[in-house]
Write a protein that holds these residues in place. Structure first.
Motif, mmCIF file in Angstrom:
data_model
loop_
_atom_site.group_PDB
_atom_site.id
_atom_site.type_symbol
_atom_site.label_atom_id
_atom_site.label_comp_id
_atom_site.label_asym_id
_atom_site.label_seq_id
_atom_site.Cartn_x
_atom_site.Cartn_y
_atom_site.Cartn_z
ATOM 1 N N SER A 34 -32.553 29.266 2.397
ATOM 2 C CA SER A 34 -32.190 28.532 3.619
ATOM 3 C C SER A 34 -30.779 27.963 3.521
ATOM 4 O O SER A 34 -30.038 27.961 4.506
ATOM 5 N N ALA A 40 -28.481 30.790 4.177
ATOM 6 C CA ALA A 40 -28.535 31.181 5.597
ATOM 7 C C ALA A 40 -27.780 30.161 6.464
ATOM 8 O O ALA A 40 -27.031 30.545 7.373
ATOM 9 N N GLU A 41 -27.945 28.889 6.167
ATOM 10 C CA GLU A 41 -27.249 27.853 6.964
ATOM 11 C C GLU A 41 -25.742 27.899 6.739
ATOM 12 O O GLU A 41 -24.958 27.682 7.664
ATOM 13 N N GLN A 101 -24.329 30.738 8.692
ATOM 14 C CA GLN A 101 -24.245 30.344 10.109
ATOM 15 C C GLN A 101 -23.030 29.429 10.340
ATOM 16 O O GLN A 101 -22.302 29.593 11.324
ATOM 17 N N ASN A 144 -29.885 36.798 3.264
ATOM 18 C CA ASN A 144 -29.667 35.546 4.002
ATOM 19 C C ASN A 144 -28.197 35.275 4.334
ATOM 20 O O ASN A 144 -27.865 34.198 4.808
ATOM 21 N N GLY A 145 -27.342 36.259 4.054
ATOM 22 C CA GLY A 145 -25.970 36.146 4.558
ATOM 23 C C GLY A 145 -24.874 36.040 3.526
ATOM 24 O O GLY A 145 -23.711 35.882 3.909
#
Ligand code: G3H
Length: 226
Positions: A146, A149-150, A153, A181-182
């Motif tokens: 997470s 991922a954040e 973003q 997740n990026g």
């Protein structure tokens, strides 16, 4: 996708530079300690020699104050080359050092990231890479996927050039999760790469294909065929 190795072992770097399309090499004092008391600058120059000028080499500053971190960065750039990425812990002294060094166009990898907040401040400081510590987050019951991922973003929303270089990856699942997740880049210990490629099922598949081939053509390879 960028794959880096998290080691300063020259033989391992040579091996994986030859095997994979490596994007670079990362280090920190603990990783360097594994090689014993090497000549620091000579060893880093040897790594640069192996990987060449186009790959990224990430070297961590060890100073605790901003002035010490900046001085470490200047010495590394002077002794190795100006393309080295200086890894700087994302704490108050480190963030101030990032701000100063970015004014000199120094490449920065913001390291020791455990929280989205740290990452956001490093993005704002202009860091080129963020190094979130996947396994260390998991050890603290922080959801590493997470956080990554954040951060991905946050980078997208701010149209920043910063990339996520996931670090502290202790198994293949963590590597693939970071990428999913990026994270644009992952730095992996060579033990993790080896474990991921040495799965018995891969060897079994290769062995079965060989057996079927040999049952038809014996010891000849495709290249040997008339
Ligand atoms: O410098 C970052 C390292 O990838 C940290 O890895 P580690 O948690 O295995 O020490």
């Amino acid at each position: 996708m960028e794959i880096l190795v998290d080691t300063v072992n020259l033989a391992e770097i040579k091996k994986y530079h030859q095997m994979l399309n490596l994007s670079g090499v990362t280090s920190n004092p603990t990783i360097i300690k594994k090689e014993g008391h090497v000549d620091f600058f000579e060893h880093l120059r040897a790594i640069r020699q192996i990987i060449g000028p186009d790959k990224t080499l990430h070297v961590q500053a060890v100073g605790e104050t901003t002035a010490e971190i900046v001085a470490d960065a200047h010495r590394v750039l002077q002794e190795i080359d100006h393309d080295v990425y200086i890894k700087i812990p994302t704490d108050p002294a480190g963030l101030e050092a990032m701000k100063q060094l970015k004014k000199e166009n120094v490449h920065i990898t913001a390291t020791a990231i455990y929280t989205v907040f740290q990452g956001e401040l490093a993005i704002a400081a202009g860091a080129d890479y963020l190094a979130p510590y996947y396994n260390r987050m998991m050890n603290m019951n922080i959801d590493a996927a997470s956080v990554i991922a954040e951060l991905a973003q946050a980078i997208e929303m701010s149209h920043s050039q910063t990339k996520i270089l996931a670090a502290s990856l202790h198994n293949v699942a963590q590597v693939t999760s970071a990428l999913k997740n990026g994270a644009q880049a992952v730095t992996i210990g060579t033990d993790v790469i080896a474990a991921g490629l040495n799965a018995p099922m891969i060897a079994a598949a290769v062995h079965d294909f060989k057996k079927d081939w040999q049952s038809m053509y014996g010891e000849q390879t495709i290249a040997d065929l008339n």
